[in-house]
Design an enzyme around this catalytic site. Structure first.
Site, PDB file in Angstrom:
ATOM      1  N   HIS A 114       0.816  -1.208   0.000  1.00 27.87           N
ATOM      2  CA  HIS A 114       0.000   0.000   0.000  1.00 27.87           C
ATOM      3  C   HIS A 114       0.853   1.263   0.000  1.00 27.87           C
ATOM      4  O   HIS A 114       1.947   1.294   0.572  1.00 27.87           O
ATOM      5  CB  HIS A 114      -0.892   0.044   1.247  1.00 27.87           C
ATOM      6  N   CYS A 120       0.305   2.766  -4.684  1.00 29.14           N
ATOM      7  CA  CYS A 120      -0.403   3.981  -5.059  1.00 29.14           C
ATOM      8  C   CYS A 120       0.106   5.182  -4.280  1.00 29.14           C
ATOM      9  O   CYS A 120       0.585   5.066  -3.164  1.00 29.14           O
ATOM     10  CB  CYS A 120      -1.896   3.838  -4.769  1.00 29.14           C
TER      11      CYS A 120
END
Length: 281
Positions: free
Chosen positions: A83, A139
């Site tokens: 993440h 991301c």
């Protein structure tokens, strides 16, 4: 000598279910490690951290050791699959000083994220004559998940964004970033957002799975959950045994992502002369 640190996180704290878990990052880490062996890396010189071992302290400590133990002529790789998020950068004077991109270690909820400035502090110690590739499949902005038919025969066609939504205090500043001026003491230009590592004086090559206003996706690739960027990045490296210049690798990955309809465009940053050089050199 070629050396690497590979990080892949599916399981976020708490251990087991309950965290914002992913599915393809361990597969990515395995593929990257095996691909580096094909490209001439000795398995004994590849350190892998996954899930609960990929804590904030461990990632930073092993990255520091990788860099501190290097010498002129070495080729280093730091790879992260997991993440990503964004956090507000509050200066010492409590003024808003921009937005930091960050990665989320296994224990980010208690230990904190690893910001771009944290990485810059470590990478600034890279010795002259040492090559380094920094590869991120995560991301830096965007929200949500979506489903798309990839034309692959499998029951699993769901895609997931590798993104942790920011805290309210960070989301607020992101919303009004274009209206907020950087503090007067800031060394940055009038640009609130910045890349993970500043390009100016860049002493390594940064490979990002997507632009900083996009999400990096994972989904089913030939029966296995994979990060789309890592899947194609490793595929090109294996096909060439790593004998490929950076701008060609960047272009081939971009073409492959576009061909599958992925909603992300990979981005590579380095000093201009490095784009015409072979990766790992």
């Amino acid at each position: 000598m070629k050396k690497a640190l590979i990080v892949g996180i599916n399981d976020y704290a708490p251990i087991g279910s309950g965290g914002p878990d992913l599915n393809g990052c361990i597969n990515d880490a395995r593929d990257m490690a095996n691909t580096l062996v094909i490209c001439g890396f000795n398995p004994s010189k590849i350190k892998i951290l996954t899930n609960q071992n990929a804590t904030r302290a461990n990632i930073l400590n092993y990255l520091k050791a990788l860099i501190n133990s290097s010498s002129k002529g070495d080729s280093l790789v730091f790879y992260y699959s997991g993440h990503g998020t964004r956090v507000a950068n509050i200066g010492a004077d409590l003024e808003i000083d921009g937005l930091d991109e960050a990665i989320c270690p296994h224990d980010y909820a208690t230990a904190g994220v690893i910001r771009d400035d944290d990485f810059k502090a470590v990478l600034d110690k890279l010795k002259a004559g040492v090559n380094m590739e920094v590869i991120f499949d995560c991301c830096y902005s965007g929200t949500g998940t979506r489903k798309m038919d990839l034309g692959i025969e499998s029951e699993l066609t769901f895609e997931t964004a590798r993104y942790i939504p920011p805290m309210l205090e960070d989301e607020f500043y992101m919303t009004y970033a274009s209206e907020i001026k950087a503090s007067g003491n800031s060394k940055k230009a009038n640009i609130i957002t910045k890349a993970l590592v500043p390009v100016a004086g860049l002493n390594h090559t940064l490979w990002a799975a997507c632009k900083d206003n996009q999400v990096s996706m994972e989904g089913n690739m030939s029966g296995q959950i994979r990060g789309y960027f890592t899947y194609h990045f490793c595929k090109v490296l294996r096909a060439t045994n790593g004998n490929v210049i950076r701008k060609t690798l960047d272009r081939q990955v971009a073409v492959a992502l576009a061909a599958m309809g992925a909603a992300q465009i990979n981005q590579t940053e380095s000093i201009s002369t490095e784009f015409s050089q072979k990766i790992f050199s």
